[in-house]
Design an enzyme around this catalytic site. Structure first.
Site, PDB file in Angstrom:
ATOM      1  CD  GLU A  71      -3.034  -1.130   2.186  1.00 21.09           C
ATOM      2  OE1 GLU A  71      -2.954  -0.266   3.084  1.00 21.09           O
ATOM      3  OE2 GLU A  71      -3.987  -1.941   2.099  1.00 21.09           O
TER       4      GLU A  71
ATOM      5  CD  GLU B 211      -3.931  -7.049   3.650  1.00 21.03           C
ATOM      6  OE1 GLU B 211      -4.843  -6.403   4.235  1.00 21.03           O
ATOM      7  OE2 GLU B 211      -2.728  -6.787   3.784  1.00 21.03           O
TER       8      GLU B 211
END
Length: 525
Positions: free
Chosen positions: A214, A359
């Site tokens: 991220e 995820e």
């Protein structure tokens, strides 16, 4: 006039009547193409296949022409009724298919995919939990499930070695802090590969390296600028080790990289990332590596806590949400989020880049002010997601395949900062028992397959209900799996009970065969 005298006024119904000769004999003029049909031999007929409309020019006497027009009109009405019936049948079947996928529960909704080859089901193996079991014990636990891929946030050699010769695909990652060094020094990248890959591969099935996590939404401009060079140096190091075509390189993004995600067809990347995102996508496309994303319907629910939103996020019965652009009705948030990413890739010209869900999950424990976390909700989300993936239905924009999906997470993260819910995503406890049964263990699958092997028990009984619409109701079996096992489908004057519904692929095949039969019946009539 010989033709007229020969066939008389009933000429158009005579089996040997030649319409073209009649037109010539009677002075008629033909235009356009000539078509021969049993009722309109070599008359002038123009057709429109989309609307089943016909127009006829002929020199028949007016009474016969009017009769012919009436017959055509009757046929058109008959065809329209059949078309409407087939469309309604398709709509009902699509509705039934979506219902079965989303509402049979994760034990009744299996397909005939080999339960030992569900390569699209993975899990995140974090190490922020206290008292984690030894890696060999975790490896044995994973082998007792249908999990076929494991994502590590680092490259712990003990875990990588413990997974050797298990066949489980392994995703390893570099830390965000390694990115500047990887970007600026190709030798650092080579050392990283020599240390974390070469000693274990191929016995340990390393399939992907994620450079950072991220990064694009970290607001760290330095890391963002160095991300692509770091990925390129890692790729070059793999190429030098002759592993470039065997192990892929990518990075993982949050849903925050999207500027717009609703409706899904309007998905687009935040333009502020500009050339940085384009460069990453060009790398993915050139190397065949996936675009990895972290979609969490849980966080979508936290921003909209209406009951209908919860049902939409948990794959439970709901009214659905219509995409006004495509007229596609989405029945769950997961599909909507993944398709928004697909649309964003497509808008940048990279629709062929594979999407991987790095995820996704749902917490089972909450702080006092949290909304949504519970055992029931976590079990529903993960269990129904697994069933959705096993069904191979795909998403509306990517049908017929399941996106590789890594559940979050194998264990809890007791050492993770933040609210209690952030530390409560684990599917297993550190004593290797389940927090709840999401249908991943082989014992759960055995119950599923045993149920799936039962024949379809259907009983039709007459009822006084003459309503032609279809309705469904469910009940729950008495077994410990608490799965949806009986579906009652009412249509017209019949009620059919489908008990412990079987194999979805079998149902889909039956539906498809039925529609094919209807199609050929329509052609014949």
């Amino acid at each position: 006039m010989e033709m007229i005298s020969k066939y008389g006024t009933d000429r158009e119904n005579h089996t040997s009547f030649d319409g073209a000769a009649w037109c010539v004999a009677s002075g008629g003029v033909t235009k356009g193409r000539e078509y021969g049909t049993p009722r309109m031999p070599k008359s002038i007929v123009s057709t429109s296949s989309s609307s089943h409309s016909y127009s006829v020019e002929s020199s028949y006497p007016s009474s016969s022409y009017r009769a012919l027009q009436k017959e055509i009109k009757d046929k058109e009405e008959e065809i329209k009724k059949k078309d409407d019936f087939i469309l309604e049948m398709k709509r009902q079947m699509d509705s039934m298919k979506e219902y079965l996928v989303n509402n049979l529960g994760y034990h009744g909704g299996t397909s005939n995919i080999d339960q030992d080859s569900q390569s699209f089901i993975g899990i995140n193996y974090g190490q922020l939990e206290d008292n984690l079991p030894p890696p060999p014990s975790t490896a044995k636990l994973l082998q007792s499930t249908s999990i076929q891929k494991v994502r590590l946030y680092g490259s712990d050699p003990a875990i990588i070695k413990a997974l050797a010769n298990t066949g489980i695909g392994i995703v390893i990652g570099t830390a965000n802090g390694d990115i500047p060094g990887l970007a600026s020094d190709p030798n650092f990248a080579k050392t990283w590969i020599n240390t974390n890959v070469l000693p274990f591969y191929p016995a340990s099935n390393i399939i992907l390296i994620t450079v950072g996590n991220e990064v694009m939404t970290s607001n760290d401009q330095n890391l963002m600028n160095k991300l692509l060079p770091a990925m390129q140096n890692v790729q070059n190091a793999l190429n030098d080790a002759s592993l470039g075509g065997k192990i892929k390189v990518t990075t993982v993004h949050s849903m925050g990289v999207l500027k717009q995600s609703e409706p899904p067809s309007s998905g687009s990347f935040d333009p502020s990332y500009g050339d940085l995102m384009k460069g990453l996508l060009e790398f993915n496309s050139a190397t065949g590596s996936p675009f990895a994303i972290n979609p969490y319907p849980y966080f979508a629910y936290r921003s909209d806590t209406r009951p209908e939103t919860l049902a939409f996020c948990l794959f439970q019965p709901n009214a659905g949400r219509m995409d006004g652009n495509t007229k596609i009705k989405y029945m769950n948030m997961f599909d909507a989020q993944v398709d928004a990413v697909y649309s964003a890739l497509n808008s940048m010209g990279f629709k062929n880049v594979e999407i991987v869900v790095a995820e996704t999950g749902w917490p089972f424990k909450r702080d006092d002010n949290d909304v949504g976390p519970s055992i029931e909700n976590a079990k529903a989300y993960n269990g129904n997601l697994i069933a959705h993936l096993r069904s191979m239905v795909g998403t509306p924009l990517m049908p017929g395949k399941s996106v590789d999906t890594f559940l979050f997470a194998l264990y809890d993260g007791d050492s993770k900062p933040g609210p209690g819910s952030e530390r409560s995503f684990g599917l297993f406890k550190t004593d290797l028992t389940m927090v709840y049964d999401a249908g991943l263990s082989t014992s759960s699958q055995t119950r599923s397959l045993a149920a799936a092997s039962q024949p379809l028990i259907a009983a039709a009984t007459n009822t006084s209900n003459n309503n032609s619409s279809m309705s469904m109701s469910t009940s729950t079996c008495n077994c410990t799996c608490n799965c949806t096992s009986i579906i009652s489908i009412s249509s017209g004057s019949n009620k059919v009970y489908l008990i412990r519904i079987f194999n979805l692929d079998l149902l889909y095949g039956f539906v498809g065969l039925s529609l094919i039969c209807l199609f050929f019946y329509d052609l014949q009539t």
